[in-house]
Design an enzyme around this catalytic site. Sequence first.
Site, PDB file in Angstrom:
ATOM      1  N   LYS A  10      10.467  -8.783   9.065  1.00  0.00           N
ATOM      2  CA  LYS A  10       9.137  -8.989   8.470  1.00  0.00           C
ATOM      3  C   LYS A  10       9.005 -10.498   8.273  1.00  0.00           C
ATOM      4  O   LYS A  10       9.112 -11.036   7.168  1.00  0.00           O
ATOM      5  CB  LYS A  10       9.007  -8.208   7.158  1.00  0.00           C
ATOM      6  CG  LYS A  10       7.569  -8.092   6.677  1.00  0.00           C
ATOM      7  CD  LYS A  10       7.452  -7.068   5.561  1.00  0.00           C
ATOM      8  CE  LYS A  10       6.134  -7.167   4.813  1.00  0.00           C
ATOM      9  NZ  LYS A  10       4.940  -6.865   5.596  1.00  0.00           N
TER      10      LYS A  10
HETATM   11  N1  PMP Z   1       3.320  -3.186  10.120  1.00  0.00           N
HETATM   12  C1  PMP Z   1       2.965  -4.369   9.591  1.00  0.00           C
HETATM   13  C2  PMP Z   1       2.529  -5.483  10.485  1.00  0.00           C
HETATM   14  C3  PMP Z   1       3.009  -4.542   8.198  1.00  0.00           C
HETATM   15  O1  PMP Z   1       2.653  -5.719   7.660  1.00  0.00           O
HETATM   16  C4  PMP Z   1       3.398  -3.470   7.376  1.00  0.00           C
HETATM   17  C5  PMP Z   1       3.440  -3.644   5.888  1.00  0.00           C
HETATM   18  N2  PMP Z   1       4.679  -4.172   5.492  1.00  0.00           N
HETATM   19  C6  PMP Z   1       3.754  -2.254   7.982  1.00  0.00           C
HETATM   20  C7  PMP Z   1       3.689  -2.152   9.365  1.00  0.00           C
HETATM   21  C8  PMP Z   1       4.160  -1.069   7.160  1.00  0.00           C
HETATM   22  O2  PMP Z   1       5.369  -1.287   6.517  1.00  0.00           O
HETATM   23  P1  PMP Z   1       5.717  -0.620   5.112  1.00  0.00           P
HETATM   24  O3  PMP Z   1       5.293   0.790   5.185  1.00  0.00           O
HETATM   25  O4  PMP Z   1       7.184  -0.780   5.021  1.00  0.00           O
HETATM   26  O5  PMP Z   1       4.970  -1.372   4.087  1.00  0.00           O
END
Ligand code: PMP
Length: 299
Positions: free
Chosen positions: A158
């Site tokens: 991330k």
């Molecule tokens: N894809 C992207 C680009 C994101 O920013 C997020 C949010 N973190 C997600 C998918 C979903 O991840 P999560 O469910 O872990 O928040």
Amino acid sequence: MALVPFDDRDGEIWFDGQFVPWRDAKLHVLTHGLHYASGVFEGERAYSGHIFKLREHTNRLFESARILGFEIPYTVEEIDAACIETMRRNNLTEAYIRPIAYRGSEMLAVAAQHTKIHVAIATWAWPNLFGEDRMKGVTLAMAKWRRPAPDTAPTASKAAGLYMIGTMSKHAAEAEGFNDALMLDFKGDVAEATGANAFFVFDGEVHTPTPICFLDGITRRTVMGLARQNQMKVVERTIGAEEIGRASEVFLAGTAAEVTPVRQIGDHRFTPGRITETLINDYTSLVRMTPEEVTRRAA
Ligand code: PMP
């Protein structure tokens, strides 16, 4: 809507191990993380005072940093405790929590081995990403930018730098009157929205793209579990862009977006139905359970 700038708010931010007044949590303009995007972050939500899947988020923060080649100078337990304490100090129980780790200003070139690693945690009240009327379904434009291949960018991290194409895609979508953008991957298959994973209902089954070049979201995995508990068939596979129009329901899943129905992608229209509704209801009740209840339920 009046915007309260993020650098001019009351409260406290955890910054390199200490709480500082919100307005004092500043960094130098020659910070490596700013120039070269050497930063990773998390987005978490607390419901009724409990941060949902906190340990999973903290583990991902550490893994994101490792992928970019740096170690966070704290333990997972310390970051978990700091997230909880940050929320407490800011008197929030319904909150969005944003930890970030990045390289400092000791070196400012591509090479950055001797930079200090900084970590900050902020929290604020952030109702759903798509606002209150999201239950009618949001609209997605097709993005011009594609998610890069896993050997082109560190797509399992991330990483702040990967959000550049998200911001450009979201701005282009909003300029056309859509709420968000659906991004394809480097092959031209369906990937995700700019801040959430995507799900499609085909013939009563819940299908979602295999996360080869985007985050295997914590909400995504949670929703897949809830679907299985409801005896729904869950299929993880490559979904071609040409299949989108055949879906009977479409929804997004992410920490900020929660479970949000989609009513339009480009020229295709969808009506949120029973499957989306069931998963929204189940997700809404799951996040409000205490961590002990969640563990007991999973056992
Ligand atoms: N894809 C992207 C680009 C994101 O920013 C997020 C949010 N973190 C997600 C998918 C979903 O991840 P999560 O469910 O872990 O928040």
